[in-house]
Design a protein around this motif. Structure first.
Motif, PDB file in Angstrom:
ATOM      1  N   ASN A 125       1.135  -1.362   0.007  1.00  0.00           N
ATOM      2  CA  ASN A 125      -0.019  -0.206  -0.184  1.00  0.00           C
ATOM      3  C   ASN A 125       0.798   1.431  -0.008  1.00  0.00           C
ATOM      4  O   ASN A 125       0.388   2.471   0.093  1.00  0.00           O
ATOM      5  N   LEU A 126       1.999   1.274   0.053  1.00  0.00           N
ATOM      6  CA  LEU A 126       2.817   2.444   0.124  1.00  0.00           C
ATOM      7  C   LEU A 126       2.645   3.276  -1.600  1.00  0.00           C
ATOM      8  O   LEU A 126       3.286   2.705  -2.603  1.00  0.00           O
ATOM      9  N   LYS A 127       2.563   4.120  -0.869  1.00  0.00           N
ATOM     10  CA  LYS A 127       2.185   5.892  -2.202  1.00  0.00           C
ATOM     11  C   LYS A 127       3.913   6.316  -1.909  1.00  0.00           C
ATOM     12  O   LYS A 127       3.739   7.113  -3.224  1.00  0.00           O
ATOM     13  N   TYR A 128       4.358   6.710  -1.139  1.00  0.00           N
ATOM     14  CA  TYR A 128       4.917   8.087  -0.999  1.00  0.00           C
ATOM     15  C   TYR A 128       6.092   7.138  -0.124  1.00  0.00           C
ATOM     16  O   TYR A 128       6.068   6.967   1.164  1.00  0.00           O
ATOM     17  N   LEU A 129       7.374   7.590  -0.487  1.00  0.00           N
ATOM     18  CA  LEU A 129       8.286   7.182   0.304  1.00  0.00           C
ATOM     19  C   LEU A 129       9.203   8.441   0.623  1.00  0.00           C
ATOM     20  O   LEU A 129       9.463   9.130  -0.217  1.00  0.00           O
ATOM     21  N   GLU A 130       9.598   9.152   1.521  1.00  0.00           N
ATOM     22  CA  GLU A 130      11.045   9.791   1.632  1.00  0.00           C
ATOM     23  C   GLU A 130      11.793   9.421   2.651  1.00  0.00           C
ATOM     24  O   GLU A 130      11.497   9.011   4.051  1.00  0.00           O
ATOM     25  N   LEU A 131      12.842   8.803   2.081  1.00  0.00           N
ATOM     26  CA  LEU A 131      13.877   8.457   2.587  1.00  0.00           C
ATOM     27  C   LEU A 131      14.849   9.529   2.803  1.00  0.00           C
ATOM     28  O   LEU A 131      15.884  10.047   1.629  1.00  0.00           O
ATOM     29  N   ARG A 132      16.030   9.766   3.850  1.00  0.00           N
ATOM     30  CA  ARG A 132      16.959  10.265   4.307  1.00  0.00           C
ATOM     31  C   ARG A 132      18.494   9.047   4.158  1.00  0.00           C
ATOM     32  O   ARG A 132      18.601   7.687   4.891  1.00  0.00           O
ATOM     33  N   THR A 133      18.725   9.346   2.963  1.00  0.00           N
ATOM     34  CA  THR A 133      19.664   9.340   2.310  1.00  0.00           C
ATOM     35  C   THR A 133      21.119   9.475   2.099  1.00  0.00           C
ATOM     36  O   THR A 133      20.729  10.783   1.831  1.00  0.00           O
ATOM     37  N   GLY A 134      22.098   8.351   1.673  1.00  0.00           N
ATOM     38  CA  GLY A 134      22.924   8.824   1.118  1.00  0.00           C
ATOM     39  C   GLY A 134      23.566   7.900  -0.125  1.00  0.00           C
ATOM     40  O   GLY A 134      22.460   7.279  -0.080  1.00  0.00           O
ATOM     41  N   TYR A 135      24.809   7.975  -1.021  1.00  0.00           N
ATOM     42  CA  TYR A 135      24.444   7.436  -2.082  1.00  0.00           C
ATOM     43  C   TYR A 135      25.824   6.427  -2.228  1.00  0.00           C
ATOM     44  O   TYR A 135      26.303   6.155  -3.141  1.00  0.00           O
ATOM     45  N   THR A 136      26.082   6.044  -1.581  1.00  0.00           N
ATOM     46  CA  THR A 136      27.135   5.057  -1.718  1.00  0.00           C
ATOM     47  C   THR A 136      26.489   3.677  -2.070  1.00  0.00           C
ATOM     48  O   THR A 136      25.629   3.264  -1.801  1.00  0.00           O
ATOM     49  N   ARG A 137      27.858   2.635  -2.237  1.00  0.00           N
ATOM     50  CA  ARG A 137      27.231   0.925  -2.292  1.00  0.00           C
ATOM     51  C   ARG A 137      26.469   0.886  -1.897  1.00  0.00           C
ATOM     52  O   ARG A 137      25.005  -0.057  -1.918  1.00  0.00           O
ATOM     53  N   TYR A 138      26.523   1.225  -0.356  1.00  0.00           N
ATOM     54  CA  TYR A 138      26.021   0.475   1.335  1.00  0.00           C
ATOM     55  C   TYR A 138      23.999   0.430   0.767  1.00  0.00           C
ATOM     56  O   TYR A 138      23.076   0.152   0.740  1.00  0.00           O
ATOM     57  N   ASP A 139      24.216   2.502   0.246  1.00  0.00           N
ATOM     58  CA  ASP A 139      22.480   3.012   0.677  1.00  0.00           C
ATOM     59  C   ASP A 139      22.056   2.569  -0.943  1.00  0.00           C
ATOM     60  O   ASP A 139      20.409   2.200  -0.739  1.00  0.00           O
ATOM     61  N   SER A 149      15.758  12.757   0.673  1.00  0.00           N
ATOM     62  CA  SER A 149      17.046  13.383   1.557  1.00  0.00           C
ATOM     63  C   SER A 149      18.077  13.078   1.739  1.00  0.00           C
ATOM     64  O   SER A 149      18.753  12.354   2.055  1.00  0.00           O
ATOM     65  N   SER A 150      19.712  14.239   1.187  1.00  0.00           N
ATOM     66  CA  SER A 150      20.937  13.743   1.537  1.00  0.00           C
ATOM     67  C   SER A 150      21.485  13.728   3.141  1.00  0.00           C
ATOM     68  O   SER A 150      20.826  14.310   3.638  1.00  0.00           O
ATOM     69  N   ILE A 151      22.100  12.598   3.106  1.00  0.00           N
ATOM     70  CA  ILE A 151      22.596  12.661   4.904  1.00  0.00           C
ATOM     71  C   ILE A 151      24.208  12.612   4.662  1.00  0.00           C
ATOM     72  O   ILE A 151      24.239  11.730   3.269  1.00  0.00           O
ATOM     73  N   SER A 152      24.483  12.791   5.594  1.00  0.00           N
ATOM     74  CA  SER A 152      26.452  12.807   5.709  1.00  0.00           C
ATOM     75  C   SER A 152      26.886  11.202   5.577  1.00  0.00           C
ATOM     76  O   SER A 152      25.885  10.214   5.580  1.00  0.00           O
ATOM     77  N   LYS A 153      27.278  10.848   4.669  1.00  0.00           N
ATOM     78  CA  LYS A 153      28.052   9.389   4.576  1.00  0.00           C
ATOM     79  C   LYS A 153      28.218   8.650   5.583  1.00  0.00           C
ATOM     80  O   LYS A 153      28.743   9.325   7.113  1.00  0.00           O
ATOM     81  N   MET A 154      27.305   7.409   5.734  1.00  0.00           N
ATOM     82  CA  MET A 154      27.968   6.362   7.669  1.00  0.00           C
ATOM     83  C   MET A 154      29.083   5.977   6.914  1.00  0.00           C
ATOM     84  O   MET A 154      29.311   4.900   5.722  1.00  0.00           O
ATOM     85  N   GLU A 155      29.715   5.246   8.148  1.00  0.00           N
ATOM     86  CA  GLU A 155      30.874   4.286   7.837  1.00  0.00           C
ATOM     87  C   GLU A 155      30.329   2.712   7.318  1.00  0.00           C
ATOM     88  O   GLU A 155      28.577   2.552   7.750  1.00  0.00           O
ATOM     89  N   GLU A 206       6.584   7.488 -10.271  1.00  0.00           N
ATOM     90  CA  GLU A 206       5.170   8.571 -11.416  1.00  0.00           C
ATOM     91  C   GLU A 206       6.888   9.705 -11.034  1.00  0.00           C
ATOM     92  O   GLU A 206       6.599  11.150 -11.649  1.00  0.00           O
ATOM     93  N   GLN A 207       6.968   9.852  -9.675  1.00  0.00           N
ATOM     94  CA  GLN A 207       8.461  10.960  -9.739  1.00  0.00           C
ATOM     95  C   GLN A 207       9.089  10.777  -8.676  1.00  0.00           C
ATOM     96  O   GLN A 207       8.859   9.978  -7.182  1.00  0.00           O
ATOM     97  N   VAL A 208      10.656  11.181  -8.779  1.00  0.00           N
ATOM     98  CA  VAL A 208      11.475  11.194  -7.861  1.00  0.00           C
ATOM     99  C   VAL A 208      12.265  12.304  -7.463  1.00  0.00           C
ATOM    100  O   VAL A 208      12.615  13.582  -8.236  1.00  0.00           O
ATOM    101  N   LYS A 209      11.942  13.523  -5.540  1.00  0.00           N
ATOM    102  CA  LYS A 209      12.393  14.619  -5.543  1.00  0.00           C
ATOM    103  C   LYS A 209      14.110  13.828  -5.270  1.00  0.00           C
ATOM    104  O   LYS A 209      14.450  13.631  -3.884  1.00  0.00           O
ATOM    105  N   LEU A 210      14.928  15.125  -5.300  1.00  0.00           N
ATOM    106  CA  LEU A 210      16.054  15.299  -4.644  1.00  0.00           C
ATOM    107  C   LEU A 210      15.626  16.855  -4.382  1.00  0.00           C
ATOM    108  O   LEU A 210      16.661  17.845  -5.377  1.00  0.00           O
ATOM    109  N   PRO A 211      15.807  17.133  -3.558  1.00  0.00           N
ATOM    110  CA  PRO A 211      15.405  18.320  -3.118  1.00  0.00           C
ATOM    111  C   PRO A 211      16.590  18.851  -2.370  1.00  0.00           C
ATOM    112  O   PRO A 211      16.805  20.176  -1.748  1.00  0.00           O
TER     113      PRO A 211
END
Length: 179
Positions: free
Chosen positions: A82-96, A116-122, A144-149
């Protein structure tokens, strides 16, 4: 059936109990402190989603790669249908990216995603080379949409956008905001 929204801030050592979970339609979690040593707290919180199967809106931090570790306690059948909207605090490393792919695989009807970007975690070494070397595949058939604010054009963000486009996400569906 009464529909509930749930949001809470997790303090280390907190006990979290969710009653009447099937009524929860919004689920948001924030952590006061979160680092590699405290992933177990996040895992306990994320397990609550097994009970909250009617969630339509989810706001969480991206530690979903823990779904793929050998000690993982999440059933492969966990689906957030049922999930339609996801807000994810993330980095963009391979793990992320591996974690994001694991989550998206469980959200077949996701329509909108805000990253939404967060600082890179170990990286904690919990993923096997086999998992890390698999190609990243995002399964988002209803997207339908991906946002990177908080887009800043880093090498990792550009690489992520390239992966999205390579998998057929149209440029028109991607909204970048560099405020």
């Amino acid at each position: 059936m009464e529909r509930l929204a749930m949001a809470y801030r997790v303090e280390l050592g907190a006990r979290i109990v969710l009653k009447n979970a099937t009524s929860v339609v919004e689920f948001a979690v924030d952590f006061s402190v979160l680092d590699v040593e405290n992933y177990h707290v996040w895992c306990k919180t994320a397990r609550l989603l097994r009970k909250a199967r009617n969630v339509q809106k989810l706001k969480v931090i991206n530690l979903w790669f823990k779904l793929l570790t050998p000690e993982n306690l999440f059933p492969k059948t966990l689906k957030l249908r049922n999930l339609k909207y996801l807000e994810l605090r993330t980095g963009y490393t391979r793990y992320d990216l591996v974690g994001m792919a694991a989550l998206l695989e469980r959200c077949p009807n996701l329509e909108s995603m805000v990253l939404s970007s967060i600082s890179k975690m170990e990286e904690d070494g919990s993923l096997t080379e086999e998992v890390l070397n698999k190609p990243i595949e995002f399964k988002m058939p209803a997207l339908e949409q991906v946002k990177l604010p908080s887009y800043s054009g880093t090498r990792e963000e550009r690489k992520f956008l390239k992966i999205l486009r390579a998998q057929g996400i149209a440029r028109e569906k991607i909204v970048l905001d560099s405020r």
